[in-house]
Scaffold this active site. Sequence first.
Site, mmCIF file in Angstrom:
data_model
loop_
_atom_site.group_PDB
_atom_site.id
_atom_site.type_symbol
_atom_site.label_atom_id
_atom_site.label_comp_id
_atom_site.label_asym_id
_atom_site.label_seq_id
_atom_site.Cartn_x
_atom_site.Cartn_y
_atom_site.Cartn_z
ATOM 1 C CB SER B 375 -0.895 -0.017 1.225
ATOM 2 O OG SER B 375 -0.107 -0.158 2.388
ATOM 3 C CG MET B 376 0.645 6.176 -0.234
ATOM 4 S SD MET B 376 -0.663 7.405 -0.152
ATOM 5 C CE MET B 376 -1.353 7.069 1.453
ATOM 6 C CB SER B 380 6.284 -3.328 -3.500
ATOM 7 O OG SER B 380 5.280 -2.337 -3.427
ATOM 8 C CG HIS B 399 -3.636 -9.344 -5.206
ATOM 9 N ND1 HIS B 399 -4.178 -9.694 -3.997
ATOM 10 C CD2 HIS B 399 -4.366 -8.299 -5.648
ATOM 11 C CE1 HIS B 399 -5.189 -8.879 -3.731
ATOM 12 N NE2 HIS B 399 -5.325 -8.020 -4.698
#
Lengths: 144, 476
Positions: B375-376, B380, B399
């Site tokens: 998420s922001m 990742s 995912h």
Amino acid sequence: MNSQPLLPRWEHFEHEADIGIRGIAPTLEQAFEQAAIAMTAAVTNLDLVSPSKVISISCEASDNDMLLASWINELVYEMSTQGVLFNRFEVIIDEDTLSAIAYGEAVDPQKHQPAVEIKGATLTELRVYQQADGTWVAQCVVDV
Amino acid sequence: MDTRQFIQRDETCWEIKATGRMRVPAVIYADAQLLEAMDRKVYEQLANVATLPGIVDAAYAMPDAHWGYGFPIGGVAAFDPDQGGVVSAGGVGFDISCGVRTLQTGLTMDQLQTHKQALADALYRTVPAGVGSRGRIHLNHDSMHGMLTGGAQWALEQGFGEEQDLERIEERGCMAGAEARYVSPKARERQKDEMGTLGSGNHYLEVQRVAKIFDHEVAKVFGLRVDDVVISIHCGSRGLGHQIGSEFLTDMAMAAAKYQISLPDRELACAPLNSPLGKQYLGAMRAAINCALANRQIITHLTRQAAETVFPGIHLGLLYDVSHNTCKVEQHMIDGQKKSLYVHRKGATRAFGPGHPDLPEQFSETGQPVLIGGSMGTSSYVLCGTKDGEQRSFSSACHGAGRAMSRSQATKRWQGRTLVDELAARGIIIRSPSMRGVAEEAPLAYKDVSVVVDVADRAGLARKVAKLEPVICIKG
């Protein structure tokens, strides 16, 4: 001892990833109008939208549940292709056909700070029903 | 959820026995903690998926699974057309072929540091993001048809990108079997000005730093080193995919009775693979996959243009492009026999292991890059497909993080402007047209993606290669 007559209202309900929209009103038509207002409220602050543009919408479906899904999907389509946000609606339902006028204005990112784009109505928690006191509820989860 | 409802196969594998109308068992990959925190709806929805005609092996849920539409998000299920198998619009989702693409910049953090603001501004100016944003491309009837049937290959022919991009995209950038005639006029109308736009919600374009390498050998093949700068794009098929998803969801719900499919839940709306409606959906859904691939290709081109203005002569090459909302025909071994199956992945990433024939040569020994967006403001990950994944989940992995709280809860707790300032203090630049949108996407409104990825790794679904941390985030 008469209770206050119920005013049409809307609310959001919780869904883990997306947003539940619900209209509650004395008539079926008003419940559909309120559900649509709840959808706009998921995108922006309703007070920021001025009802200067008018669009006619009609759709049909075999039952009230699917009619709500169609109504929401028609609005999503108009919002997307016309680039508008709506905050006032006049709905007429005649058996399986809905015709409506929607009032709104062109999206202005600066002014409206739109938080999400509605992708479409889901069948999750999709229900249109009349409560024991006669009021109508129209609800579903929209994918954002 | 109460873990006692499951048969624990191993540390990260939990089975729901096939009972009642379930044709196959249901299996959730999670550790005890993730499973306990998981929504009860995942159990119900996965058990419902296991009742659908023609399902083979098991209905699977990935470690990031949560409440979806009929299928749980993070759900994987494969159907055999020879056994009356079905295709489900809810099993693919509204944002058809939503996915992640990661670009290598050839820059290191040292080189980026002094140009961070300039790059953030250039990207924000060049890549349209947010509600109501329009692309610079207008599709007419012919170009729409070309896009729907050609995907990223069409985009390339229009001058967006480089030939070598294609081998780093699933399906080489073009989904076969797309049938534009099944894409409605409304779906086309929604898309004609939306090519090359990010959209909103959890979609983003992010400049990231490689923060950690877990597997040095594979990272070398992927071209990733600590402190390298990469750019990841997370978005999908825009209005066209949403419209196709909405239309077929209701059509399938209405047609279930006609096809004598008794659905435990109307949302599981599906049609037999061999039925006219099933075939129409497959044709339209594949066209939407092409739309998503073309969209990410055009955004890649815009990203390259923006980067060029700040770093003249820079070359951005593709690491890979993955889709996580799809139904694809794949060969899998079932009871010792090779079968052609229709694998639904709703919020799940394909993770082909080493030696898979569909992989480009460079990845034949490593397995495919599996790109997991956070998420922001959070990390990742890049993982790689495993051999084990084939047996465990039809070669599928998680995912993303999955929300931990609703959007309204998030806006009650955080203010967009404050979040932007807090992230800036941590060296992360956020650019977004909507401060409310930023609040709804607050980092803590999501589960910890690191935990999800750790479990995917331990479960053997995919193996961790590198951790990426955000530097600049363009939010829709």
